[in-house]
Scaffold this motif. Structure first.
Motif, short mmCIF file in Angstrom:
data_model
loop_
_atom_site.label_atom_id
_atom_site.label_comp_id
_atom_site.label_asym_id
_atom_site.label_seq_id
_atom_site.Cartn_x
_atom_site.Cartn_y
_atom_site.Cartn_z
N LEU A 33 13.61 29.96 18.51
CA LEU A 33 13.47 31.36 19.00
C LEU A 33 12.18 31.50 19.83
CD1 LEU A 33 14.39 33.66 16.04
CD2 LEU A 33 15.30 33.58 18.44
N THR A 34 11.55 30.36 19.75
CA THR A 34 10.01 30.68 20.47
C THR A 34 10.30 30.69 22.00
OG1 THR A 34 9.20 28.92 18.97
CG2 THR A 34 7.70 29.32 20.91
N ALA B 116 10.22 34.05 24.20
CA ALA B 116 9.25 34.01 25.23
C ALA B 116 9.88 34.77 26.42
CB ALA B 116 9.04 32.65 25.50
N LEU B 117 11.30 34.27 26.62
CA LEU B 117 12.04 34.81 27.62
C LEU B 117 11.89 36.57 27.56
CD1 LEU B 117 15.02 32.13 27.73
CD2 LEU B 117 13.52 32.86 29.63
N ALA C 137 10.19 38.39 26.38
CA ALA C 137 8.81 38.97 26.59
C ALA C 137 8.46 39.50 28.03
CB ALA C 137 7.64 38.04 26.07
N CYS C 138 9.10 38.37 29.09
CA CYS C 138 8.82 38.55 30.30
C CYS C 138 9.25 40.00 30.66
CB CYS C 138 9.51 37.58 31.16
SG CYS C 138 9.37 36.03 30.92
N SER D 91 7.67 43.73 27.72
CA SER D 91 6.50 44.31 27.32
C SER D 91 6.18 45.71 27.72
CB SER D 91 5.39 43.39 27.71
OG SER D 91 5.32 42.78 28.97
N GLU E 183 7.61 37.40 11.48
CA GLU E 183 8.53 37.35 12.77
C GLU E 183 9.07 38.77 13.00
OE1 GLU E 183 11.11 33.30 12.53
OE2 GLU E 183 11.10 34.34 10.60
N GLN F 50 6.85 39.94 15.37
CA GLN F 50 7.13 39.02 16.98
C GLN F 50 8.18 39.67 17.51
OE1 GLN F 50 8.44 36.80 18.78
NE2 GLN F 50 7.48 34.67 18.30
N LEU G 229 7.34 42.94 18.94
CA LEU G 229 6.72 42.90 20.11
C LEU G 229 7.28 42.23 21.55
CD1 LEU G 229 3.21 41.39 18.50
CD2 LEU G 229 3.66 43.83 19.79
N THR G 230 8.03 41.28 21.00
CA THR G 230 8.67 40.35 22.29
C THR G 230 10.05 40.74 22.61
OG1 THR G 230 9.28 38.55 20.96
CG2 THR G 230 7.10 38.77 22.08
N ALA H 291 2.09 48.26 21.51
CA ALA H 291 3.04 47.62 22.49
C ALA H 291 3.91 48.82 22.95
CB ALA H 291 3.95 46.75 21.85
N PHE I 152 3.14 36.43 26.45
CA PHE I 152 2.27 35.88 27.16
C PHE I 152 2.59 36.75 28.58
CE2 PHE I 152 6.44 33.94 26.52
CZ PHE I 152 7.14 34.17 27.94
N TYR J 43 3.90 30.38 16.09
CA TYR J 43 5.24 31.14 16.56
C TYR J 43 4.83 32.56 15.71
CZ TYR J 43 9.74 33.24 16.12
OH TYR J 43 10.82 34.00 16.24
#
Lengths: 452, 324
Positions: free
Chosen positions: A28-29, A33-34, A36-37, A40, A102, A105, A108-109, A130, B82, B288
């Motif tokens: 899932l990292t 991450a994807l 989050a782009c 946010s 999680e 996480q 947030l993302t 956020a 990030f 993570y």
């Protein structure tokens, strides 16, 4: 499949927090991450917009569809889902169950991946800025005036110790979608308060006799027989209370330690770990049950239903009533910001968060030892004056065998709840589950501690 | 066409023959071999059609995630994840702020090598017995299914089942304390320990060693073994000079499987280590959760790099053996 087997399976579903998270976690990292782009800055509607959405929601057509609820599973069971869907035809509840960090996480993302966040007050320092969750006007809450003063003001009765750290009343009120109001009361709230409880440690009474001091976690006589929950926002607080109770050190605020305090505590704990004090660190509900039942440990951080589960199997485990006070936690439901774009969904979401302060879900959770922020709802759900009410809320001996909400016999006749009544158990808090300003440093030190 | 491909075609042909027991004449084998080695040349378009699905799959699910992880590892961390395209290598710095990551990386590599070697030692005799000592194909298959039996149970169950064996009140401790009486207290080091993690990893992954060695040994050309015997080699010498070298590709594939799987291990380490044993995987998971996605990605990048080096070393080693 027998009915008891299917009950067991339901029980497992409810408790599979980290099992789900486990392997998916690393993968899932990249996915997180994807997200989050784009995620946010997607939601920055002000509380005025929310208020408008809330008032216009009343006129919207009834919502038909799915409500996606993100949480850690404590309040996400099949009976709860069935109860809600029966009362609200056309609405389907979809649970996403992850570990607490999680869920932080994901809020947030991946803020568009859920509609409702069932979280804890100690997650708000991290998640609230956020802007991915709505500040809900108190006027949109159906039972706001009945919320316990423990949640709104920090005490049940004048003079009670509110405890250090992220107590709900310090995180309940918001200025807007991005700013917490602290102890100042505003017209907006963060998580609509649902469940809370007073946690302590479970211990093997047959081996240890009655134990009611946190100091036992660091008692060298129990070398190799102690386990701690593998989450510094909970486990480190248990250990800080233990170190303080054992006279090893003192803190200004265990819910928000200074770097120097963290260093001193960690030096002490790492030394103890090297001497073999800690047998393990558990990450899931089942692990905590197995640690105790398999005899690997005699004392550990534990949750109330884990203790009940073992007691029902005649295992001699007790849940301490610590003289230094309990470690408290409180949780509730927030609505994701994106939901405000759909008036009928917004109305359905508000209905969901308010529904948690009613007898049905409060009674279901009450049978597992949890308290609702509207404690009358718990009493109504258990049945005012019923044997369940007498045992879980009044601290009286069980007048018959009591079942858990899954229909399993759990509390034997004659048992008295450890710690006693609601007012006894919620009258003395030492520290609440907390997210510290130095969280990154804590995480780094926690890794060192576990690896020592 | 290389001799290797020829071997392969013959193996396939032989497998077909074995499954259809009526067709055991040498002519059939020869015909099949000829058919397999002299097929019509395929047009480039057909070749392209064959490799396209696999290529797309690898690009989407292997290359793209790897590139993404690499990119995230050099992006700046923010409270919500990030900052894309704000490059920095701070995440790698954060990993090495304390000695935990470096120590864990070293331990993980050591554990992976140890488990791989022990899997060869344990897996090879099993594979050898199945492939060379059991003559009838149906017994071979039956016994191979028995070897696979642990895979019929869910992975988590296989792991948790070690508790009543290795635990403080487990079978081994009960035996040592109550029956033999050589220790007064149960031995804690048997569970929630590095030893326990190593034992369970071997049990979980030894099949990845047995299987490729078994297939390699089962398809060995008997003619070369008979030739060695005819030339007066003892069974030990035949094994050393002929069978073992010919089985090395299987050993190599097994080693790659086990090494890579153990390097990336997360769940077994978490559950059998009782939270007290770390691997690079558990540390990445910790980052993570924090969430510090760039540091998690940096840890994953280092892990992939180490695995790649490990596989490269294994491949290099095997080339040397082939030349000799």
């Amino acid at each position: 499949m027998s009915s008891s087997e299917s009950d067991d399976m339901r029980r497992m579903n409810r408790r599979q927090f980290v099992r789900n998270a486990g392997l998916a976690g690393i993968g899932l990292t990249a996915a997180g991450a994807l997200a989050a782009c784009g995620g946010s800055d997607s939601s920055s509607s002000s509380s005025e917009d929310t208020a408008a959405a809330a008032s216009s929601a009343a006129d919207a057509p009834a919502y038909q569809g799915v409500l996606r609820v993100l949480g850690i599973g404590v309040d996400q069971s099949d009976p709860i889902k069935a109860m809600y869907e029966k009362d609200h035809p056309g609405v389907t509840i979809e649970w996403t169950i992850k570990s607490t960090p999680e869920t932080t996480q994901i809020v947030l993302t991946q803020p568009d991946s859920f509609d409702i966040f069932s979280g804890y007050y100690h997650q708000l320092d991290q998640t609230w800025p956020a802007g991915n969750l709505q500040a809900i006007p108190t006027s949109a809450m159906t039972r706001f005036s009945e919320i316990s003063t423990l949640i709104t003001d920090g005490y049940l009765a004048e003079g009670n110790n509110p405890g250090q750290g992220d107590a709900p009343y310090r995180k309940l009120f918001a200025t807007d979608n991005k700013t917490l109001a602290g102890e100042e009361k505003t017209d907006f709230i963060t998580l609509v308060p649902a469940n809370h409880n007073s946690d302590s440690f479970g211990y093997n009474e047959k081996e240890l006799g009655e134990q009611n001091s946190w100091a036992i976690l660091v008692d060298p006589q129990l070398k190799g027989k102690v386990a701690i929950i593998d989450d510094p926002e909970i486990g480190l607080i248990d250990l800080a209370m233990a170190a303080e109770a054992a006279g090893q050190m003192t803190f200004v605020d265990k819910g928000n330690m200074t770097k120097a305090e963290i260093d001193e505590l960690m030096t002490y704990l790492i030394e103890l770990k090297k001497q073999g004090q800690f047998r393990g660190f558990w990450a899931t509900f089942e692990e905590s049950v197995n640690f105790m039942s398999s005899g690997e440990v005699l004392v550990e951080s534990m949750w109330s239903p884990a203790v009940s589960l073992l007691q029902a199997q005649n295992f001699p485990v007790r849940y301490a009533a610590p003289t230094e006070g309990y470690r408290g936690w409180g949780g509730g439901n927030a609505i994701a910001s994106h939901v405000a774009e759909d008036a009928s969904k917004q109305a359905a979401a508000l209905e969901y968060v308010n529904w948690w302060n009613t007898a049905g879900p409060a009674g279901n959770m009450g049978l597992q030892g949890y308290y609702n922020a509207v404690i009358d709802a718990t009493a109504q759900g258990l049945g005012v004056g019923s044997p369940e009410d007498a045992f879980w809320l009044q601290g009286e001996p069980a007048s018959k065998m009591l079942n858990d909400p899954f229909g399993q016999p759990t509390i034997k006749k004659g048992t008295v709840r450890d710690g006693g009544s609601y007012t006894d158990r919620c009258g003395d808090f030492n520290t609440w589950n907390s997210h510290m300003d130095e969280a990154d440093y804590v995480a780094q030190k926690w890794q060192e501690f576990k690896s020592a | 066409m290389s001799s290797n491909d020829n071997h392969h075609a013959m193996d396939e042909a032989r497998a077909e023959v074995a499954s259809a027991e009526a067709l055991e004449s040498p002519e059939v084998v020869k015909a099949a071999t000829v058919a397999a080695t002299t097929g019509p040349r395929r047009s480039p378009l057909v070749t392209l059609a064959w490799i396209t699905p696999g290529t797309i799959w690898l690009l989407l699910f292997l290359i793209a995630p790897l590139v993404m992880i690499l990119l995230v590892s050099v992006w700046n961390r923010t409270p919500t994840g990030f900052d894309a395209f704000a490059f920095s290598v701070d995440s790698y710095g954060r990993l090495f702020q304390t000695s935990v990551f470096a120590t864990t990386l070293r331990d993980t590599i050591f554990r992976a090598i140890l488990v791989t070697l022990l899997c060869v030692l344990i897996g090879y005799p099993i594979a050898y017995y199945l492939a060379r000592c059991v003559k009838a194909v149906k017994f071979q298959i039956a016994l191979f299914i028995v070897v696979l039996a642990p895979f019929w149970v869910a992975y988590i169950v296989r792991i948790v089942a070690w508790n009543p064996v290795l635990g403080r009140q487990g079978v081994i401790n009960y035996f040592l304390v109550e029956i033999v009486g050589i220790v007064d207290e149960p031995i804690d080091a048997l569970y929630f320990s590095s030893l326990a993690v190593t034992i369970v990893l071997i049990q979980v992954y030894v099949l990845f060693m047995v299987t490729p060695i078994f297939f390699q040994l089962a398809t060995l050309d008997n003619a070369s073994i008979e030739a060695a015997r005819d030339l007066g080699a003892t069974p030990a010498k035949t094994f050393r000079e002929v069978v073992f070298p010919l089985s090395l590709p299987g050993v190599l594939i097994g080693c790659i499987f086990v090494f890579v799987l153990v390097m990336g291990e997360f769940t077994t380490v978490r559950l059998i280590g009782g939270g007290t044993i770390q691997s690079v995987g558990t540390l990445v998971y910790d980052y993570y959760k924090l969430p510090d996605l760039p540091a998690a990605a940096a840890g994953a990048t280092i892990l992939v790099a180490v695995m790649t080096v490990g596989v490269a070393v294994l491949l290099r080693f095997s080339k040397i053996r082939e030349v000799v």
